[in-house]
Motif scaffolding. Structure first.
Motif, mmCIF file in Angstrom:
data_model
loop_
_atom_site.group_PDB
_atom_site.id
_atom_site.type_symbol
_atom_site.label_atom_id
_atom_site.label_comp_id
_atom_site.label_asym_id
_atom_site.label_seq_id
_atom_site.Cartn_x
_atom_site.Cartn_y
_atom_site.Cartn_z
ATOM 1 N N ALA A 1 1.888 6.559 3.018
ATOM 2 C CA ALA A 1 1.452 7.857 3.551
ATOM 3 C C ALA A 1 0.020 7.718 4.048
ATOM 4 O O ALA A 1 -0.780 6.960 3.489
ATOM 5 N N LEU A 2 -0.296 8.458 5.096
ATOM 6 C CA LEU A 2 -1.661 8.508 5.626
ATOM 7 C C LEU A 2 -2.346 9.775 5.131
ATOM 8 O O LEU A 2 -1.737 10.846 5.110
ATOM 9 N N VAL A 3 -3.601 9.644 4.750
ATOM 10 C CA VAL A 3 -4.407 10.787 4.353
ATOM 11 C C VAL A 3 -5.658 10.762 5.234
ATOM 12 O O VAL A 3 -6.520 9.899 5.078
ATOM 13 N N TYR A 4 -5.726 11.692 6.185
ATOM 14 C CA TYR A 4 -6.889 11.791 7.062
ATOM 15 C C TYR A 4 -7.924 12.676 6.389
ATOM 16 O O TYR A 4 -7.632 13.810 6.020
ATOM 17 N N VAL A 5 -9.126 12.153 6.219
ATOM 18 C CA VAL A 5 -10.201 12.861 5.526
ATOM 19 C C VAL A 5 -11.309 13.167 6.519
ATOM 20 O O VAL A 5 -11.778 12.282 7.246
ATOM 21 N N GLY A 6 -11.708 14.427 6.544
ATOM 22 C CA GLY A 6 -12.815 14.857 7.394
ATOM 23 C C GLY A 6 -13.863 15.559 6.559
ATOM 24 O O GLY A 6 -13.542 16.256 5.601
ATOM 25 N N GLY B 1 -2.104 3.608 11.309
ATOM 26 C CA GLY B 1 -0.726 4.020 11.576
ATOM 27 C C GLY B 1 0.248 2.859 11.493
ATOM 28 O O GLY B 1 1.336 2.982 10.922
ATOM 29 N N ASP B 2 -0.136 1.719 12.044
ATOM 30 C CA ASP B 2 0.727 0.539 11.996
ATOM 31 C C ASP B 2 0.928 0.058 10.559
ATOM 32 O O ASP B 2 2.040 -0.292 10.164
ATOM 33 N N LEU B 3 -0.159 0.027 9.777
ATOM 34 C CA LEU B 3 -0.045 -0.389 8.372
ATOM 35 C C LEU B 3 0.830 0.577 7.581
ATOM 36 O O LEU B 3 1.656 0.158 6.771
ATOM 37 N N ALA B 4 0.644 1.868 7.808
ATOM 38 C CA ALA B 4 1.446 2.866 7.107
ATOM 39 C C ALA B 4 2.923 2.703 7.453
ATOM 40 O O ALA B 4 3.789 2.760 6.579
ATOM 41 N N SER B 5 3.197 2.489 8.711
ATOM 42 C CA SER B 5 4.577 2.292 9.151
ATOM 43 C C SER B 5 5.164 1.021 8.535
ATOM 44 O O SER B 5 6.294 1.022 8.037
ATOM 45 N N PHE C 1 0.851 -1.194 0.000
ATOM 46 C CA PHE C 1 0.000 0.000 0.000
ATOM 47 C C PHE C 1 0.883 1.239 0.000
ATOM 48 O O PHE C 1 1.916 1.274 0.650
ATOM 49 N N LYS C 2 0.442 2.261 -0.725
ATOM 50 C CA LYS C 2 1.221 3.497 -0.814
ATOM 51 C C LYS C 2 0.522 4.681 -0.145
ATOM 52 O O LYS C 2 1.166 5.550 0.415
ATOM 53 N N ARG C 3 -0.827 4.725 -0.229
ATOM 54 C CA ARG C 3 -1.604 5.821 0.375
ATOM 55 C C ARG C 3 -2.813 5.232 1.080
ATOM 56 O O ARG C 3 -3.653 4.595 0.448
ATOM 57 N N ILE C 4 -2.884 5.472 2.373
ATOM 58 C CA ILE C 4 -3.981 4.936 3.185
ATOM 59 C C ILE C 4 -4.875 6.090 3.611
ATOM 60 O O ILE C 4 -4.431 7.016 4.296
#
Length: 137
Positions: free
Chosen positions: A34-39, A25-29, A2-5
């Protein structure tokens, strides 16, 4: 792998999202993703933010904090909706495409009788997204 979560978050209930946030966070690490937080928020003032700009700032701060905690790159994407309770699924599906996410990790609730009438957000995203979706209880 995975590249972008993408991680949908409701800042008003961030304390109830901890399992999903920790997993993302664990998967991204693990994968160097990269993590993308969407609100998703309304443009009207709320107890969380008075303006869309204030909401975006709070979401950016949240993303920076979580990214730092997991030692990964993190960003925030804020979406404004006239009625987030009605538009949430469509807005999150739009965000999956716009963020370039290849995985969505999102929290869910314990199923109950209303799920027979109204589908859950996690179920809808999992059924309609073109990428893998992990729904965390």
């Amino acid at each position: 792998m995975f590249k972008r979560i993408m991680v949908p978050v409701d800042l008003a209930h961030a304390d109830k999202l901890e399992k999903a946030l920790a997993l993302a966070g664990d998967l991204a690490s693990h994968y160097g993703a990269a993590l993308v937080y969407v609100g998703v928020s309304a443009s009207a003032p709320s107890s969380l933010a008075h303006t869309p700009e204030e909401y975006a700032e709070k979401l950016s701060g949240f993303a920076a904090e979580k990214g730092k905690a997991h030692g990964v790159s993190a960003e925030a994407r804020s979406y404004i909706s006239h009625d987030p309770t009605i538009d949430l699924d469509a807005t999150l599906l739009k965000a999956v495409k716009e963020t370039g996410a290849d995985l969505v990790v999102m929290a869910s609730h314990i199923p109950n009788v209303t799920d027979y009438v109204w589908p859950s957000n996690g179920g809808t995203i999992a059924a309609h997204a073109d990428v893998s979706v992990m729904v965390v209880r």
